[in-house]
Design a protein around this motif. Structure first.
Motif, PDB file in Angstrom:
ATOM      1  N   SER A  39       5.326   1.354   3.465  1.00 28.03           N
ATOM      2  CA  SER A  39       4.306   0.322   3.232  1.00 28.03           C
ATOM      3  C   SER A  39       4.908  -0.880   2.506  1.00 28.03           C
ATOM      4  O   SER A  39       4.575  -2.028   2.808  1.00 28.03           O
ATOM      5  CB  SER A  39       3.110   0.879   2.452  1.00 28.03           C
ATOM      6  N   GLN A  74      -8.685  -2.340   2.014  1.00 23.76           N
ATOM      7  CA  GLN A  74      -7.865  -2.031   0.841  1.00 23.76           C
ATOM      8  C   GLN A  74      -8.726  -2.053  -0.428  1.00 23.76           C
ATOM      9  O   GLN A  74      -8.566  -1.204  -1.299  1.00 23.76           O
ATOM     10  CB  GLN A  74      -6.704  -3.030   0.728  1.00 23.76           C
ATOM     11  N   ARG A 128      -1.245   2.802   2.872  1.00 25.41           N
ATOM     12  CA  ARG A 128      -1.773   2.934   1.505  1.00 25.41           C
ATOM     13  C   ARG A 128      -2.855   4.013   1.447  1.00 25.41           C
ATOM     14  O   ARG A 128      -2.955   4.749   0.471  1.00 25.41           O
ATOM     15  CB  ARG A 128      -2.331   1.597   1.001  1.00 25.41           C
ATOM     16  N   PRO A 183      -0.405  -3.360  -4.019  1.00 24.93           N
ATOM     17  CA  PRO A 183      -1.438  -4.027  -3.220  1.00 24.93           C
ATOM     18  C   PRO A 183      -1.759  -5.454  -3.668  1.00 24.93           C
ATOM     19  O   PRO A 183      -2.223  -6.264  -2.864  1.00 24.93           O
ATOM     20  CB  PRO A 183      -2.657  -3.108  -3.370  1.00 24.93           C
TER      21      PRO A 183
END
Length: 137
Positions: A121, A12, A98, A67
């Motif tokens: 998500s 991420q 994502r 996130p």
């Protein structure tokens, strides 16, 4: 298990840096083509830069919204010993979604597909938080 969770977190983070690179490249291209001037960056007045630049900017900002809750969930899970196979699998699904969201946003920007990748998500992350709560109670 913990190792794979940290790799998901790193993935991420890597997505954030990739989006930052794309954003920078698009900004420099717009400046080189004289669609924006350097002074436009003072107040981030990028309307003249075009959708391509503004979409990349918006996607970069997105990397610091939902996130963040993902990172907090992962760190919390590590702290309270709630990391298991299901949690790690969900973390990877979250990161994959994502990535899909960013690819859609930065290319075709198909609203329906982008929306669904975001909603799913977000739901995955909510499940991750529920797993943490179940673990601690």
């Amino acid at each position: 298990m913990e190792r794979w969770l940290i790799v998901a977190m790193f993935t991420q983070v890597l997505l954030t840096f990739i989006v930052m690179y794309i954003m920078g490249k698009r900004r420099f291209r717009a400046a080189k083509q004289k669609t924006i001037e350097m002074k436009d960056f003072l107040l981030m007045e990028l309307e003249k830069a075009g959708d391509n630049v503004r979409v990349a900017d918006r996607n970069f900002i997105n990397q610091f919204e939902m996130p963040v809750l993902f990172f907090i969930a992962c760190l919390t899970a590590l702290q309270v010993n709630a990391v298991g196979t299901v949690f790690v699998a969900l973390a990877w699904v979250y990161v994959a979604l994502r990535i899909i969201h960013s690819v859609i946003h930065l290319t075709s920007n198909t609203l329906k597909a982008r929306y669904y990748s975001f909603v799913v998500s977000s739901f995955i992350m909510l499940i991750m938080w529920v797993l943490i709560l179940v673990r601690i109670f």
